[in-house]
Motif scaffolding. Structure first.
Motif, PDB file in Angstrom:
ATOM      1  N   GLY A   1       0.789  -1.226   0.000  1.00 29.60           N
ATOM      2  CA  GLY A   1       0.000   0.000   0.000  1.00 29.60           C
ATOM      3  C   GLY A   1       0.816   1.268   0.000  1.00 29.60           C
ATOM      4  N   LEU A   2       2.141   1.175  -0.195  1.00 29.64           N
ATOM      5  CA  LEU A   2       2.962   2.382  -0.235  1.00 29.64           C
ATOM      6  C   LEU A   2       2.764   3.111  -1.553  1.00 29.64           C
ATOM      7  CD1 LEU A   2       6.305   1.084   1.275  1.00 29.64           C
ATOM      8  CD2 LEU A   2       4.712   2.656   2.331  1.00 29.64           C
ATOM      9  N   SER A   3       2.847   4.444  -1.519  1.00 31.39           N
ATOM     10  CA  SER A   3       2.655   5.242  -2.725  1.00 31.39           C
ATOM     11  C   SER A   3       3.963   5.350  -3.496  1.00 31.39           C
ATOM     12  CB  SER A   3       2.169   6.651  -2.348  1.00 31.39           C
ATOM     13  OG  SER A   3       3.086   7.286  -1.495  1.00 31.39           O
ATOM     14  N   GLU A   4       3.943   4.809  -4.720  1.00 34.85           N
ATOM     15  CA  GLU A   4       5.058   4.941  -5.655  1.00 34.85           C
ATOM     16  C   GLU A   4       6.419   4.558  -5.060  1.00 34.85           C
ATOM     17  OE1 GLU A   4       4.785   5.710  -8.924  1.00 34.85           O
ATOM     18  OE2 GLU A   4       2.636   5.711  -8.663  1.00 34.85           O
ATOM     19  N   PRO A   5       6.582   3.330  -4.551  1.00 37.28           N
ATOM     20  CA  PRO A   5       7.923   2.936  -4.113  1.00 37.28           C
ATOM     21  C   PRO A   5       8.839   2.783  -5.318  1.00 37.28           C
ATOM     22  CG  PRO A   5       6.450   1.045  -4.074  1.00 37.28           C
ATOM     23  CD  PRO A   5       5.604   2.238  -4.404  1.00 37.28           C
ATOM     24  N   SER A   6      10.116   3.083  -5.130  1.00 36.02           N
ATOM     25  CA  SER A   6      11.099   2.956  -6.213  1.00 36.02           C
ATOM     26  C   SER A   6      12.056   1.822  -5.871  1.00 36.02           C
ATOM     27  CB  SER A   6      11.860   4.276  -6.391  1.00 36.02           C
ATOM     28  OG  SER A   6      12.928   4.119  -7.307  1.00 36.02           O
ATOM     29  N   VAL A   7      12.153   0.828  -6.777  1.00 42.49           N
ATOM     30  CA  VAL A   7      13.055  -0.310  -6.580  1.00 42.49           C
ATOM     31  C   VAL A   7      13.888  -0.450  -7.843  1.00 42.49           C
ATOM     32  CG1 VAL A   7      13.235  -2.754  -5.983  1.00 42.49           C
ATOM     33  CG2 VAL A   7      11.262  -1.432  -5.189  1.00 42.49           C
ATOM     34  N   THR A   8      15.185  -0.177  -7.753  1.00 41.39           N
ATOM     35  CA  THR A   8      16.049  -0.192  -8.930  1.00 41.39           C
ATOM     36  C   THR A   8      17.364  -0.906  -8.629  1.00 41.39           C
ATOM     37  OG1 THR A   8      16.923   1.993  -8.302  1.00 41.39           O
ATOM     38  CG2 THR A   8      15.119   1.944  -9.895  1.00 41.39           C
ATOM     39  N   LYS A   9      17.986  -1.392  -9.690  1.00 43.84           N
ATOM     40  CA  LYS A   9      19.290  -2.057  -9.558  1.00 43.84           C
ATOM     41  C   LYS A   9      20.376  -1.011  -9.364  1.00 43.84           C
ATOM     42  CE  LYS A   9      22.199  -5.542 -11.816  1.00 43.84           C
ATOM     43  NZ  LYS A   9      22.372  -6.387 -13.014  1.00 43.84           N
ATOM     44  N   GLN A  10      21.279  -1.280  -8.435  1.00 45.20           N
ATOM     45  CA  GLN A  10      22.389  -0.363  -8.145  1.00 45.20           C
ATOM     46  C   GLN A  10      23.691  -1.136  -8.332  1.00 45.20           C
ATOM     47  OE1 GLN A  10      21.785   2.777  -7.383  1.00 45.20           O
ATOM     48  NE2 GLN A  10      23.292   3.622  -5.993  1.00 45.20           N
ATOM     49  N   GLY A  11      24.473  -0.773  -9.344  1.00 47.79           N
ATOM     50  CA  GLY A  11      25.708  -1.511  -9.599  1.00 47.79           C
ATOM     51  C   GLY A  11      25.411  -2.902 -10.142  1.00 47.79           C
ATOM     52  N   ASP A  12      26.264  -3.873  -9.806  1.00 45.38           N
ATOM     53  CA  ASP A  12      26.102  -5.227 -10.338  1.00 45.38           C
ATOM     54  C   ASP A  12      25.230  -6.122  -9.469  1.00 45.38           C
ATOM     55  OD1 ASP A  12      27.730  -4.669 -12.522  1.00 45.38           O
ATOM     56  OD2 ASP A  12      29.568  -5.190 -11.428  1.00 45.38           O
ATOM     57  N   ASP A  13      25.269  -5.926  -8.158  1.00 51.02           N
ATOM     58  CA  ASP A  13      24.590  -6.889  -7.285  1.00 51.02           C
ATOM     59  C   ASP A  13      23.890  -6.244  -6.094  1.00 51.02           C
ATOM     60  OD1 ASP A  13      26.815  -6.050  -5.981  1.00 51.02           O
ATOM     61  OD2 ASP A  13      27.615  -8.046  -5.528  1.00 51.02           O
ATOM     62  N   ALA A  14      23.486  -4.990  -6.220  1.00 54.96           N
ATOM     63  CA  ALA A  14      22.779  -4.308  -5.128  1.00 54.96           C
ATOM     64  C   ALA A  14      21.455  -3.746  -5.634  1.00 54.96           C
ATOM     65  CB  ALA A  14      23.638  -3.189  -4.536  1.00 54.96           C
ATOM     66  N   ILE A  15      20.546  -3.494  -4.704  1.00 49.66           N
ATOM     67  CA  ILE A  15      19.213  -2.972  -5.031  1.00 49.66           C
ATOM     68  C   ILE A  15      18.949  -1.742  -4.185  1.00 49.66           C
ATOM     69  CG2 ILE A  15      16.740  -3.493  -5.053  1.00 49.66           C
ATOM     70  CD1 ILE A  15      17.467  -6.462  -5.224  1.00 49.66           C
ATOM     71  N   LEU A  16      18.535  -0.664  -4.848  1.00 53.44           N
ATOM     72  CA  LEU A  16      18.196   0.577  -4.154  1.00 53.44           C
ATOM     73  C   LEU A  16      16.678   0.652  -4.020  1.00 53.44           C
ATOM     74  CD1 LEU A  16      19.075   3.338  -2.976  1.00 53.44           C
ATOM     75  CD2 LEU A  16      18.804   4.281  -5.280  1.00 53.44           C
ATOM     76  N   VAL A  17      16.200   0.778  -2.782  1.00 52.90           N
ATOM     77  CA  VAL A  17      14.765   0.865  -2.504  1.00 52.90           C
ATOM     78  C   VAL A  17      14.476   2.207  -1.843  1.00 52.90           C
ATOM     79  CG1 VAL A  17      12.801  -0.177  -1.307  1.00 52.90           C
ATOM     80  CG2 VAL A  17      14.620  -1.631  -2.203  1.00 52.90           C
ATOM     81  N   GLN A  18      13.545   2.963  -2.412  1.00 49.96           N
ATOM     82  CA  GLN A  18      13.130   4.240  -1.838  1.00 49.96           C
ATOM     83  C   GLN A  18      11.646   4.162  -1.502  1.00 49.96           C
ATOM     84  OE1 GLN A  18      14.442   6.976  -4.967  1.00 49.96           O
ATOM     85  NE2 GLN A  18      16.171   7.560  -3.690  1.00 49.96           N
ATOM     86  N   LEU A  19      11.327   4.424  -0.234  1.00 51.24           N
ATOM     87  CA  LEU A  19       9.961   4.285   0.261  1.00 51.24           C
ATOM     88  C   LEU A  19       9.463   5.629   0.783  1.00 51.24           C
ATOM     89  CD1 LEU A  19      10.436   0.952   2.242  1.00 51.24           C
ATOM     90  CD2 LEU A  19       9.734   1.229  -0.123  1.00 51.24           C
ATOM     91  N   PRO A  20       8.820   6.426  -0.072  1.00 49.61           N
ATOM     92  CA  PRO A  20       8.276   7.702   0.414  1.00 49.61           C
ATOM     93  C   PRO A  20       7.083   7.468   1.337  1.00 49.61           C
ATOM     94  CG  PRO A  20       7.700   7.357  -1.893  1.00 49.61           C
ATOM     95  CD  PRO A  20       8.603   6.237  -1.508  1.00 49.61           C
ATOM     96  N   GLY A  21       6.938   8.337   2.310  1.00 50.57           N
ATOM     97  CA  GLY A  21       5.771   8.275   3.188  1.00 50.57           C
ATOM     98  C   GLY A  21       5.950   7.434   4.431  1.00 50.57           C
ATOM     99  N   ILE A  22       7.103   6.776   4.605  1.00 50.14           N
ATOM    100  CA  ILE A  22       7.372   6.009   5.830  1.00 50.14           C
ATOM    101  C   ILE A  22       7.746   7.009   6.927  1.00 50.14           C
ATOM    102  CG2 ILE A  22       8.910   4.353   6.934  1.00 50.14           C
ATOM    103  CD1 ILE A  22       7.122   2.953   5.071  1.00 50.14           C
ATOM    104  N   LYS A  23       6.895   7.125   7.945  1.00 48.60           N
ATOM    105  CA  LYS A  23       7.113   8.171   8.953  1.00 48.60           C
ATOM    106  C   LYS A  23       7.360   7.624  10.353  1.00 48.60           C
ATOM    107  CE  LYS A  23       4.443  11.726   6.511  1.00 48.60           C
ATOM    108  NZ  LYS A  23       4.177  10.969   5.301  1.00 48.60           N
TER     109      LYS A  23
END
Length: 525
Positions: free
Chosen positions: A153-175
């Protein structure tokens, strides 16, 4: 003379009403579609995750062993010492007459290197297959985490590959700390479901058995979720795993306790039914992420390809586990490499700074347009304001996320919206210099300027689309607002202002005061 009202003016009025109606909820936080603020504007959680790809390879070996076990049982081929190691699957074929059959089956498993000596088989994965598994583990982890967060139910989470073997997750609205902890647990939960047979013959002495001894017997010792001190001995090769699961939903049992109902695909349902039919009176354990949730006695053949997991869940736990199962198991464990919380105060400062830049830029541009182009400059300013409203309205309509780079894109839109009108007004002025009347100057000015405006906007739009396709989350935010701004400027500048000038052409012709309307002063000859 033409009537004041025309189709282009009608379209412009519609754009004005559309922009105002759909941008009001975002500006005044009323009911209706609103722009979603990104992590950098509303605060939230920034996570950098690592993927243990070696575990995905280990799981692949376990899956291969499970497939071989099911095939040989179906075909009544006798094997001994079937086991899955960290880097191989090993077994001994007891009947040489079945060699051609087992060889044929093994060749159907892709990426497998087969070594055989005196009916003793050692199976390992090729280098290419290992690379494929590692890459797939990362891509699948990204997809599954994104699915889980969407269902969370999070609004527009961003999940993208970072480098060769890492994942960047951005969760707006987590307070809150509770929201942060729940999101972390949902992301890191493996969601790996297995149905495993209990080794009834040896389970009585599980408390005195070592992990090494269990492994030598082809077994594994696992704890119960509700009582980690209580252990059970299970056959190491699972009966089936979560790859065959098609759905999982939180529900309640007859006592009102939260449970999880799951459904298997056709193959899983057949395996489940066949195993339960042949093992009536024995136990089968429901294992999730290496913990035993239940180990009920099989009373009869279980058909239909469905079952349930019970384990003293809370309602929230049952819901989150169902989400993890439904979105797919993580092919490899996730490790938290970095965690950074972004406070809403930082976002508020960013919004304030961006608004100051936007308002300052808009006032300076509007002042120049009125000073240099007179009433035509005021009409261009109106088009610019409508352009901004249209950007906000379209983003709100589609629930797009506004990030700090997106704010920069809106500020850039101010200049782009006015730039088109500058070209048009200069073309009209050229008509005045050629001694053409206003109507001819206007129509020729728009005809000639439109081609240049369209070409320049098209190249900018192509660049914005490429930025969106190839960029990361922040760049995509800029590309979205830039793309919408380009399309909106075509509507407001080429169509909208043209409709306004056509509606006012009678008044402009009567006045003949081109200095007032367009800032044009005829040079003395």
């Amino acid at each position: 003379m033409k009537k004041p009202f025309n189709s282009k003016l009608f379209f412009f009025i519609f754009a004005i009403l559309f922009g105002i109606a759909l941008s009001i909820p975002s500006f005044f936080q009323t009911q209706g579609p609103k722009i979603v603020l990104g992590l950098d504007l509303q605060g939230g959680l920034n996570l950098l995750l690592g993927v243990k790809t070696q575990e995905a390879i280990k799981t692949r070996y376990s899956s291969i062993a499970s497939q071989i076990n099911y095939y040989t049982l179906e075909e009544q081929i006798l094997l001994d010492n079937l086991s899955a190691q960290n880097n191989s699957v090993q077994f001994e074929l007891l009947d040489s007459n079945e060699k051609s059959k087992i060889d044929g089956y093994l060749k159907e498993i892709s990426g497998l290197k087969i070594e055989e000596q005196n009916l003793n088989y050692t199976l390992s994965l090729t280098e290419d297959e290992i690379v494929n598994i590692e890459n797939f583990a990362i891509e699948q982890a990204i997809s599954n985490i994104r699915n889980r967060l969407d269902q969370f139910g999070l609004s527009e989470p961003s999940v993208t590959k970072q480098g060769d073997d890492a994942i960047l997750v951005q969760l707006p609205g987590i307070k809150t700390q509770e929201e942060e902890q729940r999101a972390l647990e949902l992301i890191s939960k493996g969601g790996h479901l297995q149905m495993m047979a209990v080794d009834e013959a040896r389970n009585a002495r599980v408390s005195s058995m070592t992990e090494l001894e269990a492994e030598s017997l082809g077994d594994v010792i696992l704890p119960f979720i509700n009582n980690p001190e209580q252990k059970i001995l299970l056959k190491a090769i699972p009966v089936l795993d979560g790859e065959m699961l098609t759905d999982a939903r939180a529900a309640y049992d007859q006592n009102g306790q939260p449970i999880i109902n799951f459904t298997l695909n056709t193959q899983g349902g057949k395996i489940f039914g066949d195993f339960s039919g042949k093992n009536v009176g024995n136990r089968m354990a429901v294992v999730l992420d290496g913990k035993v949730y239940s180990a009920p006695v099989i009373r009869e053949r279980i058909g239909g390809g469905s079952g349930q997991i019970s384990g003293g869940f809370s309602v929230q736990e049952a819901s989150d586990i169902a989400i993890a199962l439904r979105s797919g198991a993580l092919p490899a464990p996730i490790t938290l490499l970095e965690k950074r919380s972004v406070g809403p105060s930082l976002g508020a400062d960013s919004i304030q700074a961006s608004l100051v830049a936007l308002i300052t830029g808009a006032v300076l541009v509007m002042g120049f347009m009125v000073f240099y182009y007179g009433i035509a400059g005021m009409i261009a300013n109106l088009a610019m304001v409508i352009n901004i409203l249209l950007v906000v309205a379209v983003m709100a309509l589609f629930g797009a996320t506004l990030t700090l780079p997106g704010m920069a894109g809106i500020i850039l839109t101010v200049g782009m919206a006015v730039d088109a009108n500058v070209i048009i007004n200069e073309r009209i002025r050229e008509g005045f210099r050629a001694k053409e009347n206003f109507i001819k100057s206007m129509e020729n000015g728009y005809a000639n300027a439109s081609r240049a405006i369209f070409d320049s906007n098209l190249t900018s739009l192509i660049a914005a689309i490429l930025l969106y396709m190839c960029g990361t989350g922040a760049i995509k935010g800029f590309a979205i607002t830039m793309s919408i701004g380009i399309l909106a400027s075509i509507i407001t500048a080429i169509v909208g202002t043209h409709g306004v000038f056509r509606a006012l052409q009678n008044y402009i012709m009567k006045s003949g005061n081109y200095a007032l309307w367009f800032g044009y002063k005829e040079r003395a000859s």
